[in-house]
Design a protein around this motif. Structure first.
Motif, PDB file in Angstrom:
ATOM      1  N   PRO A 110       0.631   3.333  -9.525  1.00 58.22           N
ATOM      2  CA  PRO A 110      -0.395   4.391  -9.109  1.00 58.22           C
ATOM      3  C   PRO A 110      -1.485   4.515 -10.206  1.00 58.22           C
ATOM      4  O   PRO A 110      -2.655   4.761  -9.341  1.00 58.22           O
ATOM      5  N   ASN A 160       3.054   1.389  -3.341  1.00 58.75           N
ATOM      6  CA  ASN A 160       2.359   1.829  -4.434  1.00 58.75           C
ATOM      7  C   ASN A 160       2.895   1.675  -5.757  1.00 58.75           C
ATOM      8  O   ASN A 160       3.034   2.784  -6.739  1.00 58.75           O
ATOM      9  N   LEU A 201       0.854  -1.143   0.089  1.00 55.41           N
ATOM     10  CA  LEU A 201      -0.062  -0.145  -0.073  1.00 55.41           C
ATOM     11  C   LEU A 201       0.730   1.279   0.097  1.00 55.41           C
ATOM     12  O   LEU A 201       0.582   2.283  -0.556  1.00 55.41           O
ATOM     13  N   ALA A 245      -3.824   1.669  -8.923  1.00 53.30           N
ATOM     14  CA  ALA A 245      -4.499   2.040  -7.751  1.00 53.30           C
ATOM     15  C   ALA A 245      -5.588   3.183  -7.783  1.00 53.30           C
ATOM     16  O   ALA A 245      -6.638   2.867  -7.002  1.00 53.30           O
TER      17      ALA A 245
END
Ligand code: URA
Length: 207
Positions: A35, A32, A29, A38
């Protein structure tokens, strides 16, 4: 059980495989590594099941249902995966299930090569923590990660020994469970391959 991997000693502290997986989830998390993925997904889909499983199943990437629930293989192909587990006398909680790519690609497109590369260190670490006896890559994307040049129609169900995450491991590539949903003839192939893979994992445990 891959019990040898269950714990490691760190500054005189035993850290369980479960705690190591949670640490890794938190690190993913924070790092990342993709990105854009996510940002377009609802949440991280890290993995589920026993942290000391003998069998690890690795799909390609979460779909819409998985993205909503935060758990791999909970949609239509997950239902068939549950059937495969029960045919082998296993509960879903006896195995560990994850994907190469941990966020849903937009519109369920295939994961990109650079996305697979970006998530590989985290998958390798999951394998290192869990120490499964047998790894079952589900489908071509996952299969070719472990067995370059794999031809799934030819090589499915065939065990190969591969050095993964620092150790020789038994890899048995399987068709993706979704394949059985649109090609009925693959249902029995997948069931037979999975039952045999579970037997091999049991034998490996007894050795
Ligand atoms: N297909 C995959 O490869 N993984 C999932 O989690 C769901 C569908």
């Amino acid at each position: 059980m891959g019990a040898a991997a269950a714990c490691y000693t760190n500054a005189m502290t035993m850290i369980s495989a479960e705690a190591q997986l949670e640490e890794l989830r938190q690190r993913l998390l924070t790092d990342n590594p993709c990105p854009e993925l996510a940002a377009s997904a609802t949440q991280l889909v890290f993995g589920v099941g026993s942290s000391t499983a003998d069998i690890m199943l690795i799909g390609e990437a979460p779909g819409a249902k998985e993205d909503q629930r935060g758990e791999p293989f909970v949609g239509a192909s997950g239902k068939f995966l549950d059937e495969m587990c029960s045919a082998a006398g296993l509960q879903r909680s006896d195995v560990y299930i994850t994907n190469i790519v941990k966020y849903r690609p937009p519109h369920n497109r295939d994961p990109l090569p650079e996305e697979k590369v970006a998530f590989w260190p985290y998958l390798a670490k999951q394998i290192h923590i869990i120490q499964p006896r047998v790894i079952l890559p589900l489908g071509r994307h996952s299969g070719t990660l472990f067995v370059p040049g794999l031809r799934i129609s030819h090589d499915h169900g065939q065990p190969v020994t591969v050095n993964v995450a620092g150790r020789e491991r038994l890899i048995i590539p399987l068709y993706h469970p979704a394949a059985a949903l649109y090609r009925g003839d693959l249902r029995s192939t997948l069931l037979v391959d999975f039952v045999q893979a579970a037997q091999l994992a049991r034998q490996a445990t007894q050795e």
